[in-house]
Design an enzyme around this catalytic site. Structure first.
Site, short mmCIF file in Angstrom:
data_model
loop_
_atom_site.label_atom_id
_atom_site.label_comp_id
_atom_site.label_asym_id
_atom_site.label_seq_id
_atom_site.Cartn_x
_atom_site.Cartn_y
_atom_site.Cartn_z
N HIS A 60 -41.04 58.77 87.69
CA HIS A 60 -40.63 57.36 87.74
C HIS A 60 -39.47 57.12 88.71
CE1 HIS A 60 -43.29 55.75 84.71
NE2 HIS A 60 -42.96 56.70 83.87
N ARG A 118 -39.48 67.31 86.52
CA ARG A 118 -40.70 66.68 86.03
C ARG A 118 -41.55 66.27 87.23
NH1 ARG A 118 -41.44 61.54 81.90
NH2 ARG A 118 -40.43 60.33 83.54
N ASP A 146 -42.51 76.50 94.35
CA ASP A 146 -42.10 77.09 95.63
C ASP A 146 -40.68 76.65 96.01
OD1 ASP A 146 -44.41 78.52 95.93
OD2 ASP A 146 -45.30 77.20 97.44
N GLU A 171 -47.01 62.02 74.94
CA GLU A 171 -46.60 60.62 75.17
C GLU A 171 -47.45 59.60 74.45
OE1 GLU A 171 -45.03 59.84 78.93
OE2 GLU A 171 -45.80 61.65 79.87
N ASP A 173 -42.67 56.14 76.04
CA ASP A 173 -44.13 56.10 76.11
C ASP A 173 -44.77 56.22 74.73
OD1 ASP A 173 -44.91 55.81 78.93
OD2 ASP A 173 -43.72 57.61 79.19
#
Ligand SMILES: O=C(O)C(=O)C[C@H](O)[C@@H](O)CO
Length: 254
Positions: free
Chosen positions: A48, A73, A87, A151, A177
């Site tokens: 977000h 996240r 990575d 969620e 959520d």
């Protein structure tokens, strides 16, 4: 040179409670400064927040200066986003919107090299200290922590099967959520939601995994810790900034 140890995972699996902060401003300066405050972990949100993966590496580099372990996240439970985050040196991932055991297993597989998973192999990445570590490939899988985010009410019904997936180290609840999915959009503080959050911590613990949650203030964080949540974000960076700024404005005008 040895590959870095994942202290977040080590301490979580040892049963410690870990105090975190949720960062959505994508500011390397804030990341560096807040990592020096003493939090155990900082969450970098790319779901977000207005940041793409190219902007994440400077956040991780900045956070490495202080005590806080980085938790990233990805924008979605996506094997390419996960590979790229790993990575860049993220060792702990919070995977959003995991609905069932298959999706949890896919998330774990995306973090593991063959034969245990499908992570693509790159030689000189920040994760392996640009190829300077002698043991990265040997220890990489072991040092990655997978936290899955539940969620929705449908995911909640399958909590035990999600938590049972090998390689899932923790189950995280996003109150915003989940409350929306329960029919209480924007009202995570409602008693019905809070009751579910309390029961959910107990269910995650009974399933043998560490429960985590996002709080937006210290009072909520303390209550969640009392209920058994063990990796709890006590605030969001933007919220802290705005609350402080509003306070200054009110004080100056008083
Ligand atoms: O459901 C939630 O709560 C979350 O997933 C966190 C949100 O994305 C947001 O409030 C973070 O700023």
């Amino acid at each position: 040179m040895k590959a870095p140890e994942n202290l977040f995972k080590k301490r979580l699996l040892a049963g410690e409670s870990l105090h975190g902060l949720w960062l959505s401003m994508a500011s390397p300066v804030a990341s560096e400064a807040l990592s020096l405050v003493g939090f155990d972990w900082l969450l970098f949100d790319t779901e977000h927040a207005a940041v793409d993966l190219a902007g994440v590496q400077p956040l991780l580099q900045a956070a490495a200066v202080g005590t806080a372990q980085a938790v990233l996240r990805p924008a979605w439970n996506d094997k390419v986003l996960i590979k790229r985050a790993l990575d860049m040196g993220a060792q702990t991932l919070l995977i959003p919107f995991v609905e069932n055991a298959e999706e949890a297993a896919a998330a774990v597989a995306a973090t593991r090299y063959p034969p245990h998973g499908i992570r693509g192999v790159a030689g000189a990445t920040r994760a392996s200290r640009f190829g300077l570590t002698s043991d990265y490939f040997a220890v990489a899988d072991r040092e990655i922590a997978v936290l899955v985010q539940i969620e929705t009410t449908s995911a909640l019904e399958r909590l035990e099967e999600i938590a049972a997936v090998p390689g899932v180290d923790g189950v995280f609840i996003g109150p915003s959520d989940l409350s929306a999915s329960m029919g209480f959009l924007g009202a995570a503080g409602k008693q019905e939601v809070q009751d579910v959050l309390k029961q959910t911590a107990a269910r995650i613990i009974a399933a043998g995994k560490a429960p985590g949650i996002l709080a937006t203030n210290a009072a909520d964080a303390r209550r969640y810790l009392d209920w058994g949540y063990r990796f709890v974000s006590g605030a969001v960076d933007l919220g802290l900034l705005l609350r402080a700024a509003q306070g200054v404005l009110a004080d100056v005008k008083a």
